[in-house]
Scaffold this active site. Structure first.
Site, PDB file in Angstrom:
ATOM      1  N   SER A 257     -41.338  42.952 -33.808  1.00  0.00           N
ATOM      2  CA  SER A 257     -40.904  41.738 -33.098  1.00  0.00           C
ATOM      3  C   SER A 257     -41.373  40.445 -33.737  1.00  0.00           C
ATOM      4  O   SER A 257     -40.854  39.377 -33.405  1.00  0.00           O
ATOM      5  CB  SER A 257     -41.403  41.759 -31.653  1.00  0.00           C
ATOM      6  OG  SER A 257     -40.592  42.576 -30.874  1.00  0.00           O
TER       7      SER A 257
ATOM      8  N   LYS B 192     -38.836  38.207 -35.142  1.00  0.00           N
ATOM      9  CA  LYS B 192     -38.014  37.341 -34.280  1.00  0.00           C
ATOM     10  C   LYS B 192     -38.370  35.866 -34.493  1.00  0.00           C
ATOM     11  O   LYS B 192     -37.507  34.995 -34.461  1.00  0.00           O
ATOM     12  CB  LYS B 192     -38.230  37.703 -32.805  1.00  0.00           C
ATOM     13  CG  LYS B 192     -37.744  39.094 -32.412  1.00  0.00           C
ATOM     14  CD  LYS B 192     -38.290  39.488 -31.046  1.00  0.00           C
ATOM     15  CE  LYS B 192     -37.790  40.854 -30.587  1.00  0.00           C
ATOM     16  NZ  LYS B 192     -38.512  41.385 -29.432  1.00  0.00           N
TER      17      LYS B 192
ATOM     18  N   TYR C  63     -30.729  43.538 -36.724  1.00  0.00           N
ATOM     19  CA  TYR C  63     -31.978  43.326 -35.992  1.00  0.00           C
ATOM     20  C   TYR C  63     -32.961  44.472 -36.291  1.00  0.00           C
ATOM     21  O   TYR C  63     -34.151  44.241 -36.511  1.00  0.00           O
ATOM     22  CB  TYR C  63     -31.671  43.217 -34.489  1.00  0.00           C
ATOM     23  CG  TYR C  63     -32.886  43.364 -33.626  1.00  0.00           C
ATOM     24  CD1 TYR C  63     -33.769  42.293 -33.446  1.00  0.00           C
ATOM     25  CD2 TYR C  63     -33.175  44.574 -32.997  1.00  0.00           C
ATOM     26  CE1 TYR C  63     -34.909  42.447 -32.668  1.00  0.00           C
ATOM     27  CE2 TYR C  63     -34.302  44.731 -32.221  1.00  0.00           C
ATOM     28  CZ  TYR C  63     -35.174  43.662 -32.064  1.00  0.00           C
ATOM     29  OH  TYR C  63     -36.303  43.824 -31.303  1.00  0.00           O
TER      30      TYR C  63
ATOM     31  N   TYR D 212     -44.544  37.492 -24.670  1.00  0.00           N
ATOM     32  CA  TYR D 212     -43.774  38.062 -23.551  1.00  0.00           C
ATOM     33  C   TYR D 212     -44.313  37.583 -22.208  1.00  0.00           C
ATOM     34  O   TYR D 212     -44.671  36.427 -22.068  1.00  0.00           O
ATOM     35  CB  TYR D 212     -43.745  39.598 -23.646  1.00  0.00           C
ATOM     36  CG  TYR D 212     -43.268  40.050 -24.990  1.00  0.00           C
ATOM     37  CD1 TYR D 212     -42.021  39.665 -25.458  1.00  0.00           C
ATOM     38  CD2 TYR D 212     -44.074  40.809 -25.821  1.00  0.00           C
ATOM     39  CE1 TYR D 212     -41.575  40.057 -26.706  1.00  0.00           C
ATOM     40  CE2 TYR D 212     -43.633  41.204 -27.069  1.00  0.00           C
ATOM     41  CZ  TYR D 212     -42.383  40.820 -27.496  1.00  0.00           C
ATOM     42  OH  TYR D 212     -41.951  41.202 -28.720  1.00  0.00           O
TER      43      TYR D 212
ATOM     44  N   VAL E 182     -44.769  45.503 -31.907  1.00  0.00           N
ATOM     45  CA  VAL E 182     -45.151  46.770 -31.294  1.00  0.00           C
ATOM     46  C   VAL E 182     -45.850  47.729 -32.275  1.00  0.00           C
ATOM     47  O   VAL E 182     -46.449  48.712 -31.857  1.00  0.00           O
ATOM     48  CB  VAL E 182     -43.890  47.376 -30.627  1.00  0.00           C
ATOM     49  CG1 VAL E 182     -43.020  48.076 -31.645  1.00  0.00           C
ATOM     50  CG2 VAL E 182     -44.242  48.245 -29.469  1.00  0.00           C
TER      51      VAL E 182
HETATM   52  O1  DON Z   1     -36.562  46.371 -30.643  1.00  0.00           O
HETATM   53  C1  DON Z   1     -37.649  46.925 -30.526  1.00  0.00           C
HETATM   54  O2  DON Z   1     -37.964  47.501 -29.494  1.00  0.00           O
HETATM   55  C2  DON Z   1     -38.621  46.857 -31.686  1.00  0.00           C
HETATM   56  N1  DON Z   1     -37.895  46.838 -32.926  1.00  0.00           N
HETATM   57  C3  DON Z   1     -39.472  45.644 -31.615  1.00  0.00           C
HETATM   58  C4  DON Z   1     -40.229  45.514 -30.305  1.00  0.00           C
HETATM   59  C5  DON Z   1     -41.529  44.821 -30.434  1.00  0.00           C
HETATM   60  O3  DON Z   1     -42.120  44.702 -31.489  1.00  0.00           O
HETATM   61  C6  DON Z   1     -42.134  44.388 -29.176  1.00  0.00           C
HETATM   62  N2  DON Z   1     -43.452  43.860 -29.435  1.00  0.00           N
HETATM   63  N3  DON Z   1     -44.457  43.910 -28.924  1.00  0.00           N
END
Ligand code: DON
Length: 345
Positions: free
Chosen positions: A83, A86, A209, A261, A279
């Protein structure tokens, strides 16, 4: 859109300086030592390959706006950016299309809900709300101008590489693992499409993405990328201007309100820095005008934020004086002196 009626006022930066190199080196080492044995939290496994991460990994890097690096632990281990991408894709899109377009097309307010929430989209009439949750990030990626999918991907990869100051590579294993299991992101993209909120085909948008989330970085890379935002859009190691100062400012504002978040408020209250987590265990926290912290440790809290990374950022925010809201009183300046400097009274 709310008008603040302050366009004619010159903006002063709150730029200060980091402590000496030796002091920063010592404090980064102290933060690392203090949290290296902390075993709270769990490694993400909803993307199967992420479960293979060693929970003991812990890297901490601070890169100042003069390009100096201060590091401790596993700062050279590569992991997928997830993430955190982003933030930097938003920065590129904002730089290309401008502040207002992204504000109107995606939004800039926190959802107060988890990063992959479908309910958040439904509750807000199909608005993805902000570019830091999955729905908003997919919509933002889709906005990047390009003739076709390959060109859009090259622009994302090259753009993030300019932030890092080196060519970033796709981690193919992570990309495949996430592509096989990202049903929720596909659902989010279809939902956005149903509200006419997606600029390109949903399958292409989710694939791009997923690729951007699979770029491999290190804690050191994150600190350089963050320091580029801290340095008004100029990479302090390569000297390259990656984005405009206005786009760096807009990205930092979004990270302050939405980067962590549903924990963004608590994070700002305690740590006082714009930041973004991923994540796989990465966090980048930015101190405008000073530099950035890049942290990596895979054990996460329930919101998906690295536990050691958060603690280390809190420590460094205090010890290095990074908190945006912690200011010392300054001597009074007379109105005539301000007028002399060109500041309107
Ligand atoms: O889309 C997703 O779920 C993952 N590629 C990225 C989510 C993420 O990193 C949330 N972060 N804490």
């Amino acid at each position: 859109m709310f008008e603040f009626d302050a366009d004619d006022i010159a903006q002063r930066s709150s730029t200060g300086t980091l402590p000496t190199k030796t002091q920063v080196d010592e404090l980064v080492a102290a933060a690392h030592a203090r949290y290296a044995t902390l075993e709270e939290g769990v490694v993400a496994d909803y993307i199967p390959i992420l479960a293979e991460a060693d929970p003991a990994w812990f890297g901490l890097s601070v890169v100042g706006v003069d390009g100096t690096a201060h590091e401790a632990g596993d700062t050279g281990i590569a992991f997928s950016i997830q993430s955190i991408s982003k933030a930097f894709v938003f920065a590129l899109v904002c730089d290309e299309l401008g502040h207002t377009v992204v504000h109107e097309a995606v939004g800039v307010n926190n959802t107060g809900l988890p990063f992959n929430s479908v309910v958040a989209v439904e509750l807000n009439d199909g608005s993805p709300m902000n570019p830091m949750v999955n729905a908003g990030a997919i919509a933002t990626t889709a906005l990047l101008p390009a003739g076709h999918a390959d060109e859009r991907w090259q622009r994302i990869r090259d753009g993030l590489s300019r932030f890092a100051g080196r060519q970033l590579a796709l981690d193919g294993e992570v990309y495949r693992s996430e592509s096989f299991t990202n049903h929720r992101n596909q659902a989010l993209a279809r939902l956005l499409q149903s509200y006419d909120r997606l600029a390109i085909d949903p399958v292409e948008a989710v694939d791009l993405y997923t690729r951007q989330c699979s770029l491999a970085v290190t804690a050191h890379d994150l600190a350089v990328m963050g320091s580029t935002l801290a340095d008004g859009g100029v990479n302090p190691v390569t000297g390259e201007r990656v984005i405009s100062p206005e786009s760096a400012r807009d990205t930092l504002a979004l990270l302050a309100s939405c980067g962590m978040y549903e924990r963004s408020g608590e994070w700002l209250f305690e740590i006082g820095l714009p930041a973004k987590s991923g994540v796989s265990g990465g966090i980048v926290a930015i101190s405008p005008g000073k530099g950035a912290v890049g942290a990596f440790s895979p054990r996460l809290d329930p919101a998906g934020n690295s536990i050691r990374g958060q603690r280390a950022c809190a420590y460094l925010s205090r010890a290095l004086g990074l908190n945006l809201f912690a200011s010392d009183p300054q001597p009074l300046v007379s109105p005539s002196a301000l007028a002399h400097e060109g500041v309107r009274s």
